[in-house]
Design an enzyme around this catalytic site. Structure first.
Site, PDB file in Angstrom:
ATOM      1  CE  LYS A  59      -4.217  -1.702   1.891  1.00  0.00           C
ATOM      2  NZ  LYS A  59      -4.414  -2.723   2.896  1.00  0.00           N
TER       3      LYS A  59
HETATM    4  N1  GLU Z   1      -7.604  -8.492   4.421  1.00  0.00           N
HETATM    5  C1  GLU Z   1      -6.414  -8.961   3.795  1.00  0.00           C
HETATM    6  C2  GLU Z   1      -5.926  -7.952   2.758  1.00  0.00           C
HETATM    7  O1  GLU Z   1      -6.572  -6.968   2.492  1.00  0.00           O
HETATM    8  C3  GLU Z   1      -6.601 -10.306   3.160  1.00  0.00           C
HETATM    9  C4  GLU Z   1      -6.641 -11.356   4.177  1.00  0.00           C
HETATM   10  C5  GLU Z   1      -7.001 -12.723   3.682  1.00  0.00           C
HETATM   11  O2  GLU Z   1      -7.292 -12.883   2.491  1.00  0.00           O
HETATM   12  O3  GLU Z   1      -7.018 -13.611   4.492  1.00  0.00           O
HETATM   13  O4  GLU Z   1      -4.862  -8.119   2.230  1.00  0.00           O
END
Ligand code: GLU
Length: 278
Positions: free
Chosen positions: A258
């Protein structure tokens, strides 16, 4: 496959989506659609400090812009609503209580600095995964009594891993995987004193609760999958299948994150269309 295929797209709204997310989410979507299955959208916003409503809205907009749709989600509802993790905290606490009852987790007040200082072991380098300082045994807490704890939701709880146990699974993309508890990863947080579950607990509680049959995510989460398998077992949940995606790298070979790239709808749109029409 015994059940209908159910996949999920699970963005964390702590920033705008980047091309790496777009590619992983698109893979998750394609695998569900190719199998005539369902895909659900779940917003992983339990980190109240980093997550923002604007980013949730932007994620939905960007996902639609790259041509994805979903069968259940925060904007359309569904059988397993709510689909925003921030609205499911009570549900996670119930799972947490099960771990506490079975004494599979323990109260842990060790700070990050303390862990770093005391830890003698660094997890081996596994491509794509973050290298963890293994939680030191001397900071484990075996002597606790729930009746002595005033506000159990307001302390950190850590899952105790079975040292030396090999956690094995076959990844649908990368094949057989094996990680050893206590060597590749140590005791990990399941609950934070600010009253929220850790990523590992929330994701397992939701993937099991939402009847997900295959978890598609980035390769950087391979070790997390091993941790999560221990949680599935501890909570008596059926373990889904896993498909980890290769990470998108920048020209220097670094994982795109990010913070390393300016994000935009166009970025996401471009990468998916470039992949389709090289
Ligand atoms: N929330 C995580 C992300 O935005 C992904 C987690 C998952 O896929 O277990 O990278």
């Amino acid at each position: 496959m015994k059940n209908e295929y159910r996949g999920r797209i699970a963005p964390t709204p702590s920033g705008l989506l980047h091309m790496g997310h777009a590619r992983t989410f698109k893979t998750a979507w394609e695998r569900a659609r190719e199998r005539g299955g369902k895909i659900i959208l779940r917003i992983e916003d339990t980190d109240f400090e980093r997550c923002r409503k604007e980013y949730s809205a932007a994620s939905l907009r960007d996902l639609k812009a790259i041509g994805l749709d979903w069968d259940e989600g925060p904007d359309i509802g569904g059988k397993f609503a709510p689909y925003m993790q921030s609205e499911r905290i009570g549900y996670y606490w119930k799972r947490m209580e099960r771990l506490i009852e079975k004494r599979l987790a323990y109260p842990c007040s060790a700070s990050r600095a303390q862990i770093k200082k005391e830890s003698k072991k660094l997890a081996p380098k596994i491509d794509g995964c973050e290298r963890e300082a293994i939680f030191p045994e001397c900071l484990r807490n075996d002597k606790w009594n729930i009746s002595d704890i005033k506000n159990p939701k307001e302390i950190n709880w850590r899952f105790r891993v079975p040292d030396g146990m090999a956690v094995e699974f076959t990844d649908n993309n990368f094949g057989p995987q094996s990680f050893t508890a206590g060597k590749d990863f140590g005791d990990f947080l399941v609950w934070r004193k600010i009253g929220t579950p850790s990523y590992e607990l929330a994701v397992v509680a939701d993937d099991a609760g939402m009847m997900i049959t295959e978890v598609v995510r980035g390769r950087d989460l391979l070790v997390s999958t091993a941790r999560q398998i221990l949680l599935y077992r501890a909570l008596g949940f059926e373990i889904p299948e896993f498909f980890h995606c290769e990470l998108l790298r920048d020209e220097a070979g670094e994982k795109i994150s990010k913070s390393s790239i300016g994000n935009s709808e166009t970025n996401a749109w471009l990468i998916c269309n470039r992949a389709k029409h090289p």
